[in-house]
Design an enzyme around this catalytic site. Structure first.
Site, short mmCIF file in Angstrom:
data_model
loop_
_atom_site.label_atom_id
_atom_site.label_comp_id
_atom_site.label_asym_id
_atom_site.label_seq_id
_atom_site.Cartn_x
_atom_site.Cartn_y
_atom_site.Cartn_z
N ASN A 13 -27.77 -94.21 3.87
CA ASN A 13 -27.97 -93.59 2.56
C ASN A 13 -28.27 -92.12 2.82
OD1 ASN A 13 -28.64 -92.85 -0.04
ND2 ASN A 13 -30.73 -93.64 0.09
N LYS A 15 -28.52 -89.64 0.88
CA LYS A 15 -29.32 -88.93 -0.15
C LYS A 15 -28.65 -87.58 -0.49
CE LYS A 15 -33.33 -91.15 1.83
NZ LYS A 15 -34.71 -91.48 1.59
N GLU A 100 -36.06 -93.67 -5.15
CA GLU A 100 -36.08 -92.25 -5.55
C GLU A 100 -35.50 -92.09 -6.95
OE1 GLU A 100 -34.15 -90.79 -2.03
OE2 GLU A 100 -35.95 -91.30 -0.89
N GLU A 170 -36.79 -102.46 0.15
CA GLU A 170 -37.27 -101.16 0.60
C GLU A 170 -38.68 -100.90 0.07
OE1 GLU A 170 -33.81 -98.52 1.87
OE2 GLU A 170 -34.28 -98.00 -0.19
C1 PEP Z 1 -33.59 -94.95 2.12
O1 PEP Z 1 -33.42 -93.84 1.64
O2 PEP Z 1 -33.07 -95.93 1.60
C2 PEP Z 1 -34.42 -95.06 3.33
C3 PEP Z 1 -34.68 -96.23 3.80
O3 PEP Z 1 -34.85 -93.88 3.87
P1 PEP Z 1 -35.55 -93.70 5.32
O4 PEP Z 1 -34.77 -94.54 6.29
O5 PEP Z 1 -35.47 -92.26 5.60
O6 PEP Z 1 -36.96 -94.20 5.17
#
Ligand code: PEP
Length: 255
Positions: A13, A15, A100, A170
């Site tokens: 991901n 972002k 987010e 998550e």
């Molecule tokens: C995410 O954005 O879904 C995520 C898990 O970020 P990170 O791995 O940076 O914690």
């Protein structure tokens, strides 16, 4: 169904990172490193990177996903992207309900559900994100929060459609913080999610769903996390932006 029969998926991901040119460079670096992966490999990238990403991954085993989609086919929704816009250029997956989006952009379980239904109807495979806040975990309501999200986000999703749904657990306190859930914590909630799916659908349907863990997963902790019975891969933020780290996670999920 045992874990070995489920499809493990490692999805990046990205972002709000990487321009189209940078996306091509990163995917060109990742592709040879994951060419022999024994799991599905996906890069979910910003909208403007999608066309470049699809071009860069032609002939590779990397699939491309978007980071959101709207539920309407078209209309007065400034700044949004429809499912048809994504499928027409060859996008296969879409991240929905990321924390987010929920935290900063007012996404609710109702809108996540609408987006999920629209994605499925368009032939996209949604990666539906669920997870508790730190405070919710401290108040011992993790299971209530997750059960509610699963029920609402998948409201009116049929058993047939569920075959194309990926769930990403998550925990919000683990995203981008460097704080990973322990492998046991991840397993506990992923198993709980599967049990909820069994209640809402049936055990066979639940056993077939890929449930990822996401939250500071990296090349150092992926092995242990993905070895857990109910953890079928990962949704990776920060570490997906570094080819070698992302490839090492793919390798861990390929064992
Ligand atoms: C995410 O954005 O879904 C995520 C898990 O970020 P990170 O791995 O940076 O914690």
């Amino acid at each position: 169904m045992d874990k070995a029969k489920r499809k493990a998926i490692i999805a990046g991901n990205w972002k709000m990172n990487k321009t189209p040119k940078e996306a091509t460079e990163l995917l060109n670096a990742i592709a040879p490193l994951v060419a022999d992966a024994d799991c599905e490999v996906i890069a979910c990238v910003p909208y403007v990177d999608l066309a470049a990403a699809i071009e860069a991954t032609k002939g590779t085993n990397i699939k491309i996903g978007a980071e959101n989609c709207h539920w309407a086919a078209s209309g007065a929704f400034t700044g949004e992207i429809s499912t048809g816009m994504l499928t027409e250029i060859g996008v296969e997956y879409v991240v929905l309900g990321h924390s987010e989006r929920r935290q900063y952009f007012g996404e609710t379980d109702e809108t996540v559900n609408k987006r999920t239904k629209a994605a499925l109807a368009a032939g996209l495979k949604p990666i539906v994100c669920v997870g508790e806040l730190l405070w919710e975990r401290e108040c011992n309501i993790t299971e209530e929060v997750i059960a509610r999200q699963i029920k609402l986000d998948l409201w009116d999703v049929t058993e047939e459609e569920l075959k194309n749904v990926v769930i990403a657990y998550e925990p919000v306190w683990a995203i981008g913080t460097g704080k990973t859930a322990t492998a046991d914590q991840a397993e506990e909630v992923c198993a709980f999610i599967r049990a909820q799916l069994a209640k809402l659908y049936n055990q066979d349907a639940a056993d077939a769903v890929t449930i990822q863990y996401g939250g500071s997963m990296n090349d150092g902790n992926a092995d242990e996390l993905v070895s857990k019975t109910n953890v079928d891969g990962g949704l990776i933020g920060g570490a997906s932006l570094v080819a070698e780290k992302f490839a090492a996670i793919v390798k861990a999920a390929s064992k």
